[in-house]
Design an enzyme around this catalytic site. Structure first.
Site, short mmCIF file in Angstrom:
data_model
loop_
_atom_site.label_atom_id
_atom_site.label_comp_id
_atom_site.label_asym_id
_atom_site.label_seq_id
_atom_site.Cartn_x
_atom_site.Cartn_y
_atom_site.Cartn_z
N GLY A 14 0.77 -1.23 0.00
CA GLY A 14 0.00 0.00 0.00
C GLY A 14 0.80 1.28 0.00
O GLY A 14 0.25 2.35 0.30
N LYS A 37 9.58 8.95 -7.83
CA LYS A 37 9.80 7.50 -7.78
C LYS A 37 11.21 7.25 -8.30
O LYS A 37 11.46 7.29 -9.52
CB LYS A 37 8.76 6.78 -8.65
CG LYS A 37 8.85 5.26 -8.60
CD LYS A 37 8.32 4.71 -7.30
CE LYS A 37 8.33 3.18 -7.30
NZ LYS A 37 7.77 2.62 -6.06
N ALA A 111 11.01 1.62 -3.24
CA ALA A 111 10.66 0.35 -3.88
C ALA A 111 10.86 -0.76 -2.85
O ALA A 111 11.98 -0.98 -2.39
CB ALA A 111 11.55 0.11 -5.10
N GLY A 170 -1.22 0.24 5.31
CA GLY A 170 -1.45 0.54 3.91
C GLY A 170 -2.68 -0.09 3.29
O GLY A 170 -3.13 0.35 2.23
#
Length: 238
Positions: A14, A37, A111, A170
């Site tokens: 999540g 990201k 990540a 999450g």
């Protein structure tokens, strides 16, 4: 806070939806938000990545990827197998600083977990957070097993002198089991940091307008929302 790093205790728990909720609340408050990201893995060239999904749900201003690797692996491994240059912590920190110069808030979504390798030198998201002197928001699963991984993540942050902003669940199940309900009380103790939100499962499937309207009810006031940890725990906990 100008930069917040969002990490998880694992993958598929999540992080992206939590990042989108943070972005939605901040955007609704009139702040300009950038989503960074550093390494997107497991997504093809023409597919939407996590940053794209955050923008779709939240209406945030800017989304940036530093690298994209096709296989769903740790960033260092995915980069090596693709024959592409990895993204190191210094590059992540530099990109976040540039975004912070033109945005009110930068959300850096990692990540997998905190210590997943980004490059062959062993650089991690924790290293990027330390370079940025930015707090880390830890996203955890709801159920059995989460206390150990949350405690280990918190220990790794403390060992590196990195502030842990708090913990967010999450994906809160529609019918939480006993472990999940007990974890509402136990997670803050394991983390040594407050529980700052609970994101209901399936929220990523909401229409953007619904998502943005509901986002404040999932996050505590320190994150810009109206969610009350004590009240939620008293009602949903065990």
């Amino acid at each position: 806070m100008t930069v917040i790093v969002i990490s998880g205790t694992g993958t598929e728990i999540g992080k992206t939806v939590t990042t989108a909720a943070l972005a939605a609340v901040a955007t609704a408050a009139g702040r300009t938000v950038a989503v960074l990201k550093p390494a997107q893995t497991g997504v093809g060239p023409e597919e939407a990545g996590d940053a794209d999904e955050v923008l779709r749900l939240s209406g945030a201003a800017t989304g940036t990827e530093l690298a994209r690797f096709p296989e769903p692996l740790a960033p260092a491994t995915a980069a090596r197998r693709a024959g592409l240059a990895p993204v190191g912590p210094a590059e992540v920190a530099e990109a976040a600083r540039k975004l912070a110069a033109t945005h009110d808030l930068v959300l850096v979504e990692g990540a997998g977990g905190l210590l997943v390798r980004f490059d062959e030198e062993g650089g991690t998201l924790a290293d990027a957070a330390r370079l940025l002197d930015a707090p880390v928001l830890v996203v955890t699963p709801a159920g059995l097993g989460t206390l150990n991984s949350t405690a280990l993540t918190a220990e790794a942050l403390r060992a590196r002198g990195i502030e842990q902003l708090g913990v967010v669940v999450g994906s809160w199940p529609a019918e939480p089991d006993l472990a999940a309900r007990c974890n509402l009380t136990d997670l803050p103790e394991s983390a040594g940091a407050p529980l700052l939100g609970v994101i209901p499962e399936g929220t990523g499937a909401l229409a953007p307008e619904e998502f943005r309207a509901a986002a404040p009810t999932w996050l505590a006031p320190v994150l810009g929302g109206v969610w009350d940890a004590a009240a939620f725990t008293a009602t949903a906990g065990a």
